[in-house]
Design an enzyme around this catalytic site. Structure first.
Site, short mmCIF file in Angstrom:
data_model
loop_
_atom_site.label_atom_id
_atom_site.label_comp_id
_atom_site.label_asym_id
_atom_site.label_seq_id
_atom_site.Cartn_x
_atom_site.Cartn_y
_atom_site.Cartn_z
N SER A 55 0.85 -1.19 0.00
CA SER A 55 0.00 0.00 0.00
C SER A 55 0.89 1.25 0.00
O SER A 55 2.10 1.16 0.07
CB SER A 55 -0.91 -0.01 1.23
OG SER A 55 -1.87 -1.03 1.11
N GLY A 56 0.23 2.40 -0.09
CA GLY A 56 0.97 3.66 -0.10
C GLY A 56 1.11 4.23 -1.50
O GLY A 56 1.70 5.29 -1.68
N HIS A 57 0.56 3.50 -2.50
CA HIS A 57 0.66 3.96 -3.89
C HIS A 57 -0.70 4.37 -4.45
O HIS A 57 -0.88 4.46 -5.66
CB HIS A 57 1.25 2.85 -4.76
CG HIS A 57 2.53 2.30 -4.24
ND1 HIS A 57 3.63 3.10 -4.03
CD2 HIS A 57 2.89 1.04 -3.85
CE1 HIS A 57 4.62 2.35 -3.55
NE2 HIS A 57 4.20 1.10 -3.42
N ASP A 110 7.36 -8.74 -3.93
CA ASP A 110 6.09 -9.00 -4.61
C ASP A 110 6.21 -10.23 -5.51
O ASP A 110 5.31 -11.06 -5.54
CB ASP A 110 5.68 -7.77 -5.45
CG ASP A 110 5.32 -6.58 -4.57
OD1 ASP A 110 4.32 -6.68 -3.83
OD2 ASP A 110 6.03 -5.57 -4.61
N HIS A 219 9.12 3.82 -3.46
CA HIS A 219 9.25 3.60 -2.02
C HIS A 219 10.36 4.48 -1.47
O HIS A 219 10.94 4.19 -0.42
CB HIS A 219 9.58 2.14 -1.72
CG HIS A 219 8.72 1.18 -2.46
ND1 HIS A 219 9.06 0.69 -3.69
CD2 HIS A 219 7.51 0.65 -2.14
CE1 HIS A 219 8.09 -0.13 -4.11
NE2 HIS A 219 7.13 -0.16 -3.19
#
Lengths: 331, 331
Positions: A55-57, A110, A219
């Site tokens: 997450s965070g994107h 990933d 990131h």
């Protein structure tokens, strides 16, 4: 840390709850596996398309679940790959007789989660294929990556295979389409500021007031080098030139042009950058066939932007223009 | 100042150039009056809708020009009302036999520019009416305002009159609809950080690391008071409660709920806030009929958010749900 956060451990679940509450007719949030899926998925004759990443994107990928786009997204915690067993359970939930396509941005964590989940699902007899996206020209290998990173250009791969799947394309055909779009998509970004993950509570790296990170990862990974803060045109040149040279894009090409915001840059600045990039590309004889301006793949609250070019042909342009419906809209 | 800017004096024109280049089929940029208009406006049987304000609040208003929304937007420089003669020229360019509706957020500078322009246009024989929007419950009068300020709730007035105008409503009917929506719309916001205007190059005000501005204006004007930085739930309560109490909204009401980002807050945090607000309102017996999450009316790169509630009835809900097409899209 100046953020809207309760318990940082609940940051992602509470965001997903909000997303599902805002789209009660179309989206379901499955807390057990931390996933967002379409209420009408899986459908019998259609390959299900699943994308996952840390997450965070956002809006990538949980906010691009919808008709003509993703059937589900399985996010990890902020900047962490989703757990392998969550990906496996997601593949099972989304399994249709036509199969499941897993879209993965190329990061080592990933890849590992999705490849292991894919093996488990195949052992169960499910039809699953995985497609890796690596559009970032900034660096060959990186902090979390062997090979190039997948960044904002992943949007175009997702949009194209999403449209093809709605048209009834089978799993092999979707792999062909996705690999083709990935092969003509190039991205590079730069950071003006670092980002602050909720659980850390402080900036992920330091960037002096007069410096920028050219080729930054989503990131906060290092790019090619630090540069001096300049005018919009000077900073744009630092990322436009490497993107054009990489494929390369040349006079006579027709392209999609995306200016993507990294989370903390207002849309006014993104449109300013778009206009400058559009003019510079036109001056080189490159025709802009489709334009995209806004936030597609962010890095929390990082100020900065990336530029993506996709070389269009009739097939890609048709798939990008196909109708799509997602919950995230402003009107 | 970490921004994508060339000459600060060219910030707004270069943004508008980018906007027009990204929407070549639908939008025209008129540099002489710094305005963005639909290529198909004015149309004979339709009232033209024009909104204006200082820039720095994008997507409001230049990025909501399109079918079912605005016919044109005439922005000023960042946080400055548009010049009176630009508003006058815009009204003349957009004049249709059905007339022109000017939408204005209630700030003294904007009122003056639009009222004078309106008088000049009427003297020319044009049919022009002006509608003022004042949805902000934070303060009664403010730095740049006599009476309440117009903030993110202006979106709902614009969307409703935009839809009604497409249906063929006349100027008086649009005033009725717009005033009705404004009368049931309430907003309050809070700032986590200040914003930085390009021409100033430094933050507009100071806000310590552990403080927030409750009831902030969209130009950084003071709100009700400074508060302590808290959890998302604590900070949400500071703005949700005054909004609910003001109309008041009560059990049994059906509402539109908007969480608006002020420019520097990522969409992940906005969805988190949306989910918490949705649950709290539902707990009070207030039903959420329509949801809006994202950036509608920003304050450059300010981190923060506002909450807007609109009490729905059949007419308002139908107009908000009517189709609309704007250039700003993410897919």
């Amino acid at each position: 840390m100046k953020k809207f956060v309760n318990d940082p451990k609940q940051f992602v679940p509470q965001m997903l709850q909000g997303l599902a509450l805002a789209n009660p007719d179309t989206l379901t949030y499955v807390p057990d596996y931390n996933l967002i899926m379409r209420k009408d998925a899986p459908r019998d004759g259609k390959v299900s398309i699943v994308q996952g990443s840390g997450s965070g994107h956002e809006p990538a990928h949980v906010m691009t679940v919808g008709k003509g786009m993703l059937d589900a997204a399985c996010p990890g915690d902020v900047f962490s790959a989703p757990p392998m067993d969550y990906v496996y359970e997601t593949a099972k939930l989304l399994a249709s007789p036509a199969g499941v396509l897993l879209l993965v941005n190329n990061y080592t964590g990933d890849r590992m989660a999705f490849e292991m989940a894919s093996e488990l699902a195949e052992a169960d007899g499910l039809k699953v294929k995985t497609l890796f996206i690596d559009d970032d020209v900034a660096v060959q290998d990186s902090t979390y990556t062997v090979g190039r990173r997948g960044v904002a250009g992943n949007f175009f791969v997702m949009k194209a295979v999403g449209a093809a799947a709605e048209e009834g394309a089978d799993l092999d055909e979707l792999i062909r389409v996705g690999e083709k779009v990935n092969s003509v998509t190039r991205t590079m970004g730069l950071a003006l500021t670092p980002c602050t993950p909720p659980a850390k509570g402080s900036p992920l790296f330091e960037l002096p007031e007069d410096e920028i990170e050219i080729g930054v990862g989503i990131h906060g990974e290092p790019g090619r080098r630090r540069g001096k803060l300049g005018t919009a045109d000077e900073m744009l040149a630092e990322i436009l030139e490497p993107v054009v040279k990489d494929l390369p894009f040349s006079s006579g090409d027709r392209v999609a042009l995306m200016i993507n915001g990294l989370g903390g840059t207002p849309i006014s600045e993104l449109y300013l950058l778009y206009g400058r990039a559009h003019q510079q590309l036109t001056d080189r004889g490159i025709e802009i066939g489709r334009s995209y301006v806004g936030e597609y793949c962010t890095s929390l609250d990082m100020a900065g932007a990336s530029i993506t070019l996709v070389r269009l042909d009739d097939e890609i342009e048709r798939l990008l223009a196909a109708p799509a419906e997602i919950g995230v809209r402003i009107f």
